[in-house]
Design a protein around this motif. Structure first.
Motif, PDB file in Angstrom:
ATOM      1  N   ALA A 122     -10.156  -5.596 -11.670  1.00 15.65           N
ATOM      2  CA  ALA A 122      -9.083  -4.741 -12.179  1.00 15.65           C
ATOM      3  C   ALA A 122      -8.366  -4.444 -11.165  1.00 15.65           C
ATOM      4  O   ALA A 122      -8.381  -4.211 -10.099  1.00 15.65           O
ATOM      5  CB  ALA A 122      -9.513  -3.674 -12.961  1.00 15.65           C
ATOM      6  N   VAL A 123      -6.719  -4.783 -11.401  1.00 18.38           N
ATOM      7  CA  VAL A 123      -5.849  -4.408 -10.360  1.00 18.38           C
ATOM      8  C   VAL A 123      -4.928  -3.314 -10.865  1.00 18.38           C
ATOM      9  O   VAL A 123      -4.516  -3.557 -12.151  1.00 18.38           O
ATOM     10  CB  VAL A 123      -5.249  -5.575 -10.017  1.00 18.38           C
ATOM     11  CG1 VAL A 123      -3.682  -5.263  -8.921  1.00 18.38           C
ATOM     12  CG2 VAL A 123      -6.014  -6.603  -9.475  1.00 18.38           C
ATOM     13  N   PHE A 124      -4.752  -2.222 -10.330  1.00 19.44           N
ATOM     14  CA  PHE A 124      -3.780  -1.189 -10.732  1.00 19.44           C
ATOM     15  C   PHE A 124      -2.574  -1.101  -9.444  1.00 19.44           C
ATOM     16  O   PHE A 124      -2.887  -1.540  -8.330  1.00 19.44           O
ATOM     17  CB  PHE A 124      -4.516   0.142 -10.419  1.00 19.44           C
ATOM     18  CG  PHE A 124      -5.350   0.428 -11.635  1.00 19.44           C
ATOM     19  CD1 PHE A 124      -5.238   0.816 -12.800  1.00 19.44           C
ATOM     20  CD2 PHE A 124      -6.851  -0.161 -11.226  1.00 19.44           C
ATOM     21  CE1 PHE A 124      -6.467   1.143 -13.691  1.00 19.44           C
ATOM     22  CE2 PHE A 124      -7.772   0.127 -12.240  1.00 19.44           C
ATOM     23  CZ  PHE A 124      -7.550   0.840 -13.342  1.00 19.44           C
ATOM     24  N   VAL A 125      -1.546  -0.847 -10.138  1.00 17.97           N
ATOM     25  CA  VAL A 125      -0.345  -0.273  -9.242  1.00 17.97           C
ATOM     26  C   VAL A 125       0.102   0.960  -9.493  1.00 17.97           C
ATOM     27  O   VAL A 125       0.367   1.143 -10.624  1.00 17.97           O
ATOM     28  CB  VAL A 125       0.792  -1.540  -9.381  1.00 17.97           C
ATOM     29  CG1 VAL A 125       2.044  -1.002  -8.491  1.00 17.97           C
ATOM     30  CG2 VAL A 125       0.414  -2.995  -9.036  1.00 17.97           C
ATOM     31  N   THR A 166       1.146  -0.049   0.147  1.00 15.70           N
ATOM     32  CA  THR A 166       2.296  -0.793   0.501  1.00 15.70           C
ATOM     33  C   THR A 166       3.627  -0.388   0.042  1.00 15.70           C
ATOM     34  O   THR A 166       3.547   0.563  -0.804  1.00 15.70           O
ATOM     35  CB  THR A 166       1.848  -2.193  -0.084  1.00 15.70           C
ATOM     36  OG1 THR A 166       2.720  -3.379   0.426  1.00 15.70           O
ATOM     37  CG2 THR A 166       1.600  -2.362  -1.627  1.00 15.70           C
ATOM     38  N   ARG A 167       4.423  -1.304   0.450  1.00 14.35           N
ATOM     39  CA  ARG A 167       5.926  -1.050  -0.144  1.00 14.35           C
ATOM     40  C   ARG A 167       6.355  -2.236  -1.022  1.00 14.35           C
ATOM     41  O   ARG A 167       6.168  -3.152  -0.555  1.00 14.35           O
ATOM     42  CB  ARG A 167       6.817  -0.944   1.080  1.00 14.35           C
ATOM     43  CG  ARG A 167       8.097  -0.366   0.492  1.00 14.35           C
ATOM     44  CD  ARG A 167       9.393   0.165   1.735  1.00 14.35           C
ATOM     45  NE  ARG A 167      10.301   0.630   1.155  1.00 14.35           N
ATOM     46  CZ  ARG A 167      10.620   1.951   0.798  1.00 14.35           C
ATOM     47  NH1 ARG A 167       9.560   2.652   0.931  1.00 14.35           N
ATOM     48  NH2 ARG A 167      11.785   2.247   0.498  1.00 14.35           N
ATOM     49  N   ILE A 168       6.743  -1.863  -2.409  1.00 14.79           N
ATOM     50  CA  ILE A 168       6.918  -2.921  -3.243  1.00 14.79           C
ATOM     51  C   ILE A 168       8.422  -2.699  -3.652  1.00 14.79           C
ATOM     52  O   ILE A 168       8.718  -1.677  -4.306  1.00 14.79           O
ATOM     53  CB  ILE A 168       6.175  -2.899  -4.560  1.00 14.79           C
ATOM     54  CG1 ILE A 168       4.633  -3.343  -3.982  1.00 14.79           C
ATOM     55  CG2 ILE A 168       6.441  -4.222  -5.403  1.00 14.79           C
ATOM     56  CD1 ILE A 168       3.651  -3.459  -5.086  1.00 14.79           C
ATOM     57  N   GLY A 169       9.236  -3.609  -3.295  1.00 18.54           N
ATOM     58  CA  GLY A 169      10.561  -3.568  -3.834  1.00 18.54           C
ATOM     59  C   GLY A 169      11.397  -2.287  -2.987  1.00 18.54           C
ATOM     60  O   GLY A 169      11.093  -2.132  -1.548  1.00 18.54           O
ATOM     61  N   ALA A 170      11.824  -1.313  -3.495  1.00 23.52           N
ATOM     62  CA  ALA A 170      12.276  -0.102  -2.710  1.00 23.52           C
ATOM     63  C   ALA A 170      11.511   0.995  -2.965  1.00 23.52           C
ATOM     64  O   ALA A 170      11.862   2.148  -2.600  1.00 23.52           O
ATOM     65  CB  ALA A 170      13.690   0.135  -3.382  1.00 23.52           C
ATOM     66  N   ALA A 171      10.307   0.846  -3.369  1.00 27.12           N
ATOM     67  CA  ALA A 171       9.210   2.176  -3.497  1.00 27.12           C
ATOM     68  C   ALA A 171       8.070   1.973  -3.079  1.00 27.12           C
ATOM     69  O   ALA A 171       7.568   0.980  -2.744  1.00 27.12           O
ATOM     70  CB  ALA A 171       9.285   2.125  -5.116  1.00 27.12           C
ATOM     71  N   ASP A 172       7.244   3.052  -2.854  1.00 27.03           N
ATOM     72  CA  ASP A 172       5.987   3.226  -2.078  1.00 27.03           C
ATOM     73  C   ASP A 172       5.041   3.151  -3.313  1.00 27.03           C
ATOM     74  O   ASP A 172       5.194   3.729  -4.208  1.00 27.03           O
ATOM     75  CB  ASP A 172       5.958   4.307  -1.266  1.00 27.03           C
ATOM     76  CG  ASP A 172       6.537   4.323   0.152  1.00 27.03           C
ATOM     77  OD1 ASP A 172       7.011   3.306   0.441  1.00 27.03           O
ATOM     78  OD2 ASP A 172       7.069   5.689   0.547  1.00 27.03           O
ATOM     79  N   ARG A 173       4.147   2.088  -2.950  1.00 29.03           N
ATOM     80  CA  ARG A 173       3.083   1.904  -4.189  1.00 29.03           C
ATOM     81  C   ARG A 173       1.513   1.826  -3.538  1.00 29.03           C
ATOM     82  O   ARG A 173       1.517   1.623  -2.311  1.00 29.03           O
ATOM     83  CB  ARG A 173       3.324   0.580  -4.775  1.00 29.03           C
ATOM     84  CG  ARG A 173       4.738   0.727  -5.372  1.00 29.03           C
ATOM     85  CD  ARG A 173       4.675   1.181  -6.722  1.00 29.03           C
ATOM     86  NE  ARG A 173       6.139   1.253  -7.282  1.00 29.03           N
ATOM     87  CZ  ARG A 173       7.045   2.188  -7.567  1.00 29.03           C
ATOM     88  NH1 ARG A 173       7.011   3.262  -6.764  1.00 29.03           N
ATOM     89  NH2 ARG A 173       7.996   1.761  -8.280  1.00 29.03           N
ATOM     90  N   PHE A 174       0.603   2.246  -4.407  1.00 25.92           N
ATOM     91  CA  PHE A 174      -0.776   1.948  -3.954  1.00 25.92           C
ATOM     92  C   PHE A 174      -1.179   0.675  -4.881  1.00 25.92           C
ATOM     93  O   PHE A 174      -1.066   0.866  -6.051  1.00 25.92           O
ATOM     94  CB  PHE A 174      -1.723   2.968  -4.268  1.00 25.92           C
ATOM     95  CG  PHE A 174      -1.555   4.296  -3.560  1.00 25.92           C
ATOM     96  CD1 PHE A 174      -1.743   4.167  -1.942  1.00 25.92           C
ATOM     97  CD2 PHE A 174      -0.669   5.444  -4.026  1.00 25.92           C
ATOM     98  CE1 PHE A 174      -1.668   5.352  -1.226  1.00 25.92           C
ATOM     99  CE2 PHE A 174      -0.266   6.707  -3.006  1.00 25.92           C
ATOM    100  CZ  PHE A 174      -1.026   6.426  -1.792  1.00 25.92           C
ATOM    101  N   VAL A 175      -1.822  -0.343  -4.430  1.00 23.39           N
ATOM    102  CA  VAL A 175      -2.652  -1.481  -4.987  1.00 23.39           C
ATOM    103  C   VAL A 175      -3.875  -1.065  -5.110  1.00 23.39           C
ATOM    104  O   VAL A 175      -4.514  -1.156  -3.682  1.00 23.39           O
ATOM    105  CB  VAL A 175      -2.106  -2.727  -4.303  1.00 23.39           C
ATOM    106  CG1 VAL A 175      -2.762  -3.941  -5.254  1.00 23.39           C
ATOM    107  CG2 VAL A 175      -0.649  -2.903  -4.244  1.00 23.39           C
ATOM    108  N   VAL A 176      -4.536  -0.912  -6.092  1.00 19.27           N
ATOM    109  CA  VAL A 176      -5.881  -0.698  -6.326  1.00 19.27           C
ATOM    110  C   VAL A 176      -6.646  -1.821  -6.971  1.00 19.27           C
ATOM    111  O   VAL A 176      -6.355  -2.028  -8.077  1.00 19.27           O
ATOM    112  CB  VAL A 176      -6.163   0.661  -7.215  1.00 19.27           C
ATOM    113  CG1 VAL A 176      -7.463   1.123  -7.361  1.00 19.27           C
ATOM    114  CG2 VAL A 176      -5.298   1.644  -6.571  1.00 19.27           C
TER     115      VAL A 176
END
Length: 891
Positions: free
Chosen positions: A43-46, A128-138
């Protein structure tokens, strides 16, 4: 996954590529990335790094948690967790914070599905940073099976550690008790060792006298030892009454976490004052403040029999765990054996002390013990040699000159000579002396069996009612003594001695009895050892020559032995198969299932069966069928398993060939049914093309009737072709479709109601076709003649087919005007009803009856075809529904 794709292609961040790809390329990239992530097995969450909110997931997430994608995006992160610390929303956000500040995080987690079920996962978080926003990849991986295996291993290790600790404690106690000589020291040693392991304020040990039915305290100590002679004896109560009585009845430990409440419910109760005085109390009296608050009552067993009760008491409520109780139960049994041995030793010492009062008795004891020691140390090659030596010691012990040992069989009531003493042969001149005697033919020496007691005759020459004389040449007898030898209350032998210079007395009887009892224990032990050796030899021979693989395991299921055939089948050497090594040769597709099933069965101590595969070192695959049966020891406890495996590779190969042949035949038979149906359809079509050319009304009616009959038969083959079963027709579905076709053909307006009451009845083709033709003909007659234009009621036609005992019943009825005797369809020469009669009687072998009145009802009874049976082999869980052929439609 558009959000991630946006980050890959740059989005609107500063520093992104100057030229933005065309929309088509973006969509292609997003579709490619979505396909890649949806193919991942985890399972992959952003998540939004600012809020922790889930903003995107892959398809595996939905499958793993049971939510639709839109649902996942709306729910809080904590709803996907167990919900209680340390698996709640707050802990989840803390892990996100750690990933942001300290780098990627990997940890186990207890997750929750939509249906509420929990499962273990491994979570990997990356900031991580995806595009212009800070994200968590879980990334979440389901580790339930691995976690269960690890948990099972942990529990097994803890259990083994507890068992080892318990056994160590009992071994230490046994060793300490083996070094003590006095009974008092045995009690103190028991108290000291138990006090080192658990909280003990007071220890009381009671013995139980089965003959008197009394429970008597034999040791009691708290801050001091008490005089247990002042403790009252407690009679054994009824089952379930009184703590100690309950333990003696059940043979199981009893724990009273609230001891005072247990005493209030008890019939007997007393207290011990500091000065040792004992006072009886009634359950209603006031409890003392400084007293027992919880207690464990433990059965003390020797040889499986409960001989006493040990009480371990604490001033604290609920002071003992289940682990404590198991440990104390084992120590109570060790203590019981030690106390019995100590009591036996004291009894022996007391008895020996009494015997030493007389020098003669002391000499006899010493002589007996020395003789017994010589017998024990004598390396006899056989039981005969041992008993020969024992008889010489018995003759010497009693100062006799001659003696004998005869075996005795209670079943046949016969004596068989084992041995005479050496000097007998010097004095006896009997030719061919008798070796077997019936009990009722013996004289004085047989009285030891008849009276079940020792017999002494000190003046053998004097007349005596027990004597029956001797054969000529028998050795002369002056004085005589004989005793029975018992094993578990059975007399197994008699020993006799004669011609002592002085008279035989009770001391001689006692000494000879004790000596022979000890000797016979040695004999029984040798027999048991020899039987065991013989059993092992037979097993070894059987295992070495057996055409099947044989193995043995210990009580935990670990392999301890395999024979040569087992090694040939599996391809493993014996040393490689020991423990769980045999699993290495099991096919990977079978290994986990087989290992889990085997260890479960081993823990439960039940028989195990399985089919599985071995992969030999040369790569060949061998199918085996294995069975393992528990072995039990003398106490009925499982001591391990013995099992066998057989090579069933050829059988499996043959089964596969048979299965393939059946599938080929099924395809061929299905094609035959299809072609028959097509040929019947062709006949229907040919008749249809000629109907326009027929001018004769009777001929046209005949052809249309034939066409409907062909259609009824074609429908049978169509049902079979579409069914999994190529030999039987589901009559419920078949008759519904048939009646509907007939009604549509003859009454296209659709104003005819039909009711088919059949259910899950299956008939073979030979019976289904006549039934279909009968229904076709009778329904056609009803439609033609039962509902004239003047008929006012809504027309109805009913069909029923069921099973009554060993016969089938088919009923066809309508609510029409009824068939008058002069009507065309009821005349004896009517072709339709004549065909119905022929089909019912000749093809089905049954009978047909008709009922008039309001409407018309035909009932056909015919024998149940031999191969109609409950439809279990077609995958259904229930047998045929049995229905009677009563009225189908209400009046």
């Amino acid at each position: 996954m558009g959000l991630v794709a946006e980050g890959i292609h740059g989005g609107n961040d500063e520093g992104s590529m100057a030229s933005v790809p065309a929309d088509g390329q973006v969509r292609a990239g997003e579709e490619y990335l979505r396909a890649v992530l949806d193919s991942v097995n985890d399972a992959v969450f952003v998540d939004d790094a600012a809020t922790g909110q889930i903003i995107d997931v892959n398809q595996r997430t939905c499958e793993m948690y049971g939510y639709a994608r839109e649902e996942v995006l709306r729910i809080p992160l904590g709803d996907l967790s167990q919900g209680e610390p340390p698996y709640s929303q707050n802990e989840a956000l803390e892990w996100l914070r750690r990933a942001r500040e300290g780098g990627p995080q990997v940890f186990p987690w207890l997750a929750k599905r939509k249906n509420g079920s929990l499962f273990w996962v491994e979570v990997s978080i990356r900031f991580t940073r995806i595009g212009a926003a800070d994200r968590f990849v879980v990334v979440v991986r389901d580790i339930t099976e691995r976690w269960l295996a690890e948990e099972s291993l942990r529990v097994s290790r803890e259990k083994a550690a507890r068992l080892l600790a318990h056994q160590t404690a009992m071994n230490r106690l046994a060793l300490a008790l083996g070094e003590t000589l006095s009974l008092d020291e045995v009690y103190r040693t028991i108290h000291r060792h138990i006090g080192d392991l658990v909280d003990v304020w007071c220890l009381i040990i009671s013995s139980f006298d089965e003959k008197s039915g009394l429970i008597q305290a034999s040791y009691a100590a708290a801050d001091q030892e008490y005089d247990v002679s002042q403790f009252p004896a407690i009679p054994l109560g009824e089952r379930g009454k009184g703590t100690q009585s309950r333990v003696l009845h059940s043979g199981e430990p009893l724990y009273t976490p609230d001891h005072q409440q247990a005493l209030r419910d008890s019939r007997f109760r007393y207290t011990v004052e500091d000065d040792g005085a004992v006072h009886e109390e009634l359950p209603s009296e006031r409890d003392k403040e400084d007293t027992t608050r919880s207690a464990v009552y433990l059965p003390m067993k020797v040889g499986g029999k409960t001989v006493g009760v040990m009480q371990v008491q604490s001033r604290r409520l609920d002071a003992y765990t289940q682990d404590d109780i198991v440990l104390l139960a084992g120590m109570a049994n060790v203590a019981a054996v030690a106390l019995q041995n100590a009591r036996l030793r004291e009894d022996l010492v007391r008895e020996l002390a009494e015997r030493t009062r007389a020098e003669d008795a002391r000499g006899k004891n010493e002589a007996r013990l020395e003789g017994l020691l010589r017998i024990v140390n004598y390396e006899a090659q056989s039981e005969q040699e041992l008993l020969d030596h024992a008889l010489e010691q018995a003759v010497a012990l009693t100062a006799s000159t001659i003696g004998y040992i005869y075996y005795y069989d209670e079943a046949t009531r016969r004596f068989t000579l084992n041995t005479w003493s050496k000097d007998v042969m010097k004095e006896c001149t009997v030719i061919e002396p008798q070796a077997v005697y019936a009990l009722d033919k013996t004289g004085a020496w047989g009285e030891a069996v008849r009276q079940e007691m020792p017999i002494v005759i000190n003046d053998f020459a004097a007349p005596h009612p027990l004597k029956k004389g001797f054969p000529e040449g028998h050795a002369p007898v002056k004085r005589f003594m004989t005793i029975p030898v018992r094993v578990e209350e059975r007399i197994v032998a008699v020993v006799g001695v004669a011609n002592k210079t002085a008279e035989y007395d009770q001391g001689d009887v006692r000494q000879l009895t004790l000596l022979m009892d000890s000797i016979w224990k040695i004999v029984e032990r040798r027999r048991a050892q020899e039987a065991l050796r013989e059993s092992e030899r037979r097993f070894a021979t059987l295992a070495a020559t057996a055409p099947i693989g044989i193995f043995r395991t210990d009580a935990d299921g670990a392999t301890t032995y395999v024979n040569r055939r087992w090694s040939e089948i599996s391809g493993l050497r014996e040393t490689e198969a020991l423990g769980d090594g045999w699993l290495r040769a099991v096919h990977p597709d079978d290994r986990a299932r087989l290992a889990a099933g085997w260890h479960t069965k081993a823990r439960e101590g039940v028989r195990s069966r399985a089919e599985y595969r071995f992969i030999r070192p040369d790569g060949t695959v061998v199918w085996v069928w294995g069975i393992a049966t528990p072995e039990v020891d003398a106490q009925g406890e499982s001591s391990g398993y013995i099992g066998a495996i057989s090579d069933i590779t050829e059988r499996r190969r043959a089964e596969e060939q048979v299965r393939a042949a059946l599938e080929e035949k099924e395809v061929l038979l299905r094609e035959v049914h299809h072609r028959v149906k097509n040929n019947l359809q062709a006949i229907i079509y040919l008749i249809d093309t000629r109907l326009d050319q027929i001018t004769d009304t009777a001929t046209e009616a005949l052809l249309r009737g034939l066409q409907e009959q062909a259609r009824a038969m074609a429908l049978v083959y169509e049902q079979i072709y579409q069914s999994e079963d190529l030999s039987h027709v589901h009559m419920g579905h078949y008759l519904e479709v048939l009646v509907r076709q007939v009604i549509l053909a003859l009454s296209p307006r659709g104003d005819i109601d039909q009711e088919v009451n059949v259910g899950d009845v299956f008939l073979e083709v030979a019976a289904a076709i006549p039934c279909g033709l009968i229904v076709n003909e009778l329904v056609t007659n009803s439609l033609k003649y039962a509902f004239p234009p003047s008929f006012q009621t809504r027309p109805r036609i009913g069909i029923a087919l069921g099973i009554e005992g060993d016969r089938c019943c088919l009923a066809v009825e309508d609510n029409g005007i009824g068939i008058a005797e002069h009507s065309e369809c009821s005349s004896p020469g009517s072709t339709g009803l004549r065909l119905v009669h022929l089909w019912a009687t000749h093809q089905l072998g049954g009978t047909i009856s008709r009922e008039g009145g309001r409407g018309t009802r035909h009932v056909i009874h015919f024998p149940l075809p031999g191969n109609v049976e409950p439809d279990a082999r077609r995958g259904r869980d229930k047998p045929l529904t049995l229905r009677h052929c009563g009225p189908i439609m209400p009046e």
